[in-house]
Every structure is written in C-alpha cells, then in structure tokens.
Design a protein around this motif. Sequence first.
Motif, PDB file in Angstrom:
ATOM      1  N   LYS A 138     -53.568  24.857 -12.249  1.00 40.55           N
ATOM      2  CA  LYS A 138     -53.979  25.947 -11.362  1.00 40.55           C
ATOM      3  C   LYS A 138     -53.555  27.290 -11.940  1.00 40.55           C
ATOM      4  N   VAL A 139     -54.440  28.264 -11.848  1.00 43.63           N
ATOM      5  CA  VAL A 139     -54.128  29.603 -12.342  1.00 43.63           C
ATOM      6  C   VAL A 139     -52.946  30.162 -11.555  1.00 43.63           C
ATOM      7  N   THR A 140     -52.016  30.803 -12.253  1.00 44.11           N
ATOM      8  CA  THR A 140     -50.859  31.395 -11.584  1.00 44.11           C
ATOM      9  C   THR A 140     -51.173  32.834 -11.171  1.00 44.11           C
ATOM     10  N   GLN A 175     -58.304  22.280  -7.337  1.00 44.73           N
ATOM     11  CA  GLN A 175     -57.451  23.461  -7.162  1.00 44.73           C
ATOM     12  C   GLN A 175     -57.464  23.979  -5.723  1.00 44.73           C
ATOM     13  N   HIS A 213     -59.112  35.808  -6.584  1.00 44.08           N
ATOM     14  CA  HIS A 213     -59.518  34.410  -6.758  1.00 44.08           C
ATOM     15  C   HIS A 213     -59.741  33.774  -5.383  1.00 44.08           C
ATOM     16  N   GLU A 230     -51.200  35.078 -14.154  1.00 42.37           N
ATOM     17  CA  GLU A 230     -52.383  34.878 -14.999  1.00 42.37           C
ATOM     18  C   GLU A 230     -53.628  35.540 -14.416  1.00 42.37           C
ATOM     19  N   MET A 231     -53.667  35.712 -13.106  1.00 46.22           N
ATOM     20  CA  MET A 231     -54.843  36.321 -12.463  1.00 46.22           C
ATOM     21  C   MET A 231     -55.032  37.780 -12.872  1.00 46.22           C
ATOM     22  N   THR A 256     -60.499  29.354 -17.607  1.00 45.71           N
ATOM     23  CA  THR A 256     -59.734  30.236 -16.710  1.00 45.71           C
ATOM     24  C   THR A 256     -59.532  31.608 -17.331  1.00 45.71           C
ATOM     25  N   LYS A 257     -59.058  31.627 -18.564  1.00 50.33           N
ATOM     26  CA  LYS A 257     -58.794  32.898 -19.245  1.00 50.33           C
ATOM     27  C   LYS A 257     -60.088  33.672 -19.481  1.00 50.33           C
ATOM     28  N   SER A 288     -63.148  29.534  -7.608  1.00 55.35           N
ATOM     29  CA  SER A 288     -62.795  28.309  -8.307  1.00 55.35           C
ATOM     30  C   SER A 288     -63.869  27.250  -8.076  1.00 55.35           C
TER      31      SER A 288
END
Length: 308
Positions: A49-51, A38, A60, A54-55, A17-18, A33
């Motif tokens: 799940k990416v917050t 997700q 996304h 965090e995006m 993700t990062k 994704s």
Amino acid sequence: MKEKLLVIVGPTAVGKTKTGIELAKEFKGEVISGDSMQIYKGMDIGTAKVTYDEMEGVPHHLIDIKEPTESFSVAEFQSLTKPLICQINERRHLPIIVGGTGLYIQAVTHDYQFADAPSDEEYRLQLEAEVEEHGVEFIHQKLKTIDRESYERIHPNNYRRVIRALEIYHSTNKTMTQYIEEQHKDSPYDLLIIGLVMERELLYERINKRVDLMVENGLIEEAQRLYGQGVRHCQSVQAIGYKEIYDYIEGRLTKEDAIELLKRNSRRYAKRQFTWFRNKMDVEWFNMDDDFNKKIAEIKKNVAGKLL
C-alpha cells in the motif's frame, strides 16, 4: 463531452504507484486505487500500500475503506469509482486509476452492467438449500468446475456472489467473466490506458526483492496481528501475501518455505496480470527497463498529446 480518465496498469512491482504519482503531480491528478486489496484497513505491508509520504500530497481514493472481515466485489468497485471519476473531473483534475486488478478496472472503463445478467429464482433457491445442507464450500467447489476465474476471485464465505456466478452460468452457459466481457461496450470516458512492462527476469528480480523487503518491514507480524484479531476464512486474507504467511502461522509451512512460495505466487500472478491486460484491454505499453525519469518524461508527453 466525455469525462477524462487515465488508467495505469501492469504487473505487480513494475512501478505503477510511483508512475501514477508522477503523472498526478504533472497533470493535477487524483489517484483512484484500482487494487482490490488496498481497500482493506490494517493490511498495508502485504498489499504494498502506498504510504502517506510516498503520496507526495497527491489525493488518493479507495484506500482503507473496508474492514479486513468484509467482502468486496467488482460491482461494488464500479459503483464507488464512477462517482469519483465524475467528482474529480468536476474539480478540473485528472482522475487516474492505478492498479492491477484487471476485471475491476475494465468494469469501470467500459461500464459493464451487472444487474442485467439473467436470473433463475428456482435455481437460486436450490443453491441456497445446498448451502444450508452442505455448507458454502460445497457450492464454491461447484463453481470451480465451470468458472475457475470467478472461483479464484470470490471467497466461499461470500456465498451470494458464488450463487450469482453459478446462476449466470446456468442461465447463459457463459461464465460471469465471459458474460460481462461480451457486452462489448465503447468506453463512456475520454480514455487513455497506459501499461507498464519490464523484461521478465528484471521484473522477477524486483518481485523477489519486494517480498524480502516486505518481510523485513514486518509482513509476518502484520499477518500474525490479523490472525490474532480473528481475521480468518475471509476474502481479504486469501490474497497473495497473506495466505502463504497464514500457512506458516498454522504450521503447514516453514517460514522459509512460506517466503519462497510467496515469491513464486507473486511471479505467477505478475505473468497472469500481463497476459490479461495484453489480451483484454487496449493498452499503450511502455517498457520500464530504461532510466525511470526518462521513461516518465516519455509517458507524460504521450498523456499530454492524447488526453489533455
């Protein structure tokens, strides 16, 4: 000119993700994704799940598009993802699929054809009659004996997908996965697949810590909410992270045993993911044991040289 496509794969908790977000910021990318879980609304903690924070402003796609009671298939993922890749390229952005669901990703990168699989109407009607007489679990168990991979991927309630998998095997003597993979198509995309890997003990330590953090952040409460809303016997809650907690909710496991089982199942899943990607896709692997920023710089250089 083929459309560009970057894919980031690897086992759970390795840092996909990062990495995807860092590459998207560098190359005007948009993330799609590639995770089969997700897509579900309200299933945030258990799917990691990416917050929104965090995006970091990176668009996304294919997150929170299904209710937890709905089913989802590899063919549906393909039908949703292909137009997205086209649209993102038209915006002169870079589409980046990030995820760990191997068959879903491979179905897109190599444009597998699902509708072309042979059918047998008489056999299909026989299976439908068996569902009527014996229930969906009966034909799901049939699938287990011939195609373990499809059995684990397809929830018994999605009985039409179960029947389709049985029908393909009956007609070709090949599992659904074998039939799809033997199409041996070249990718329709200007494709680069980046794989992230990590020394096993370090990865397992990260997985264990991730599970502890999920529990701390409310995984059990999230599962209890879904359970209370009647989300049971669905494809979504058969996933690692929910089925173990459901066993605790229903009294089959203690809380401690459910958490330990979740850690063990997550470690085993990570091993299966790595084996799948290593054996079935042409991946350029990067070891993430080292300093993250240093490794990201190396990956950025690789992407710039091969895809842009």
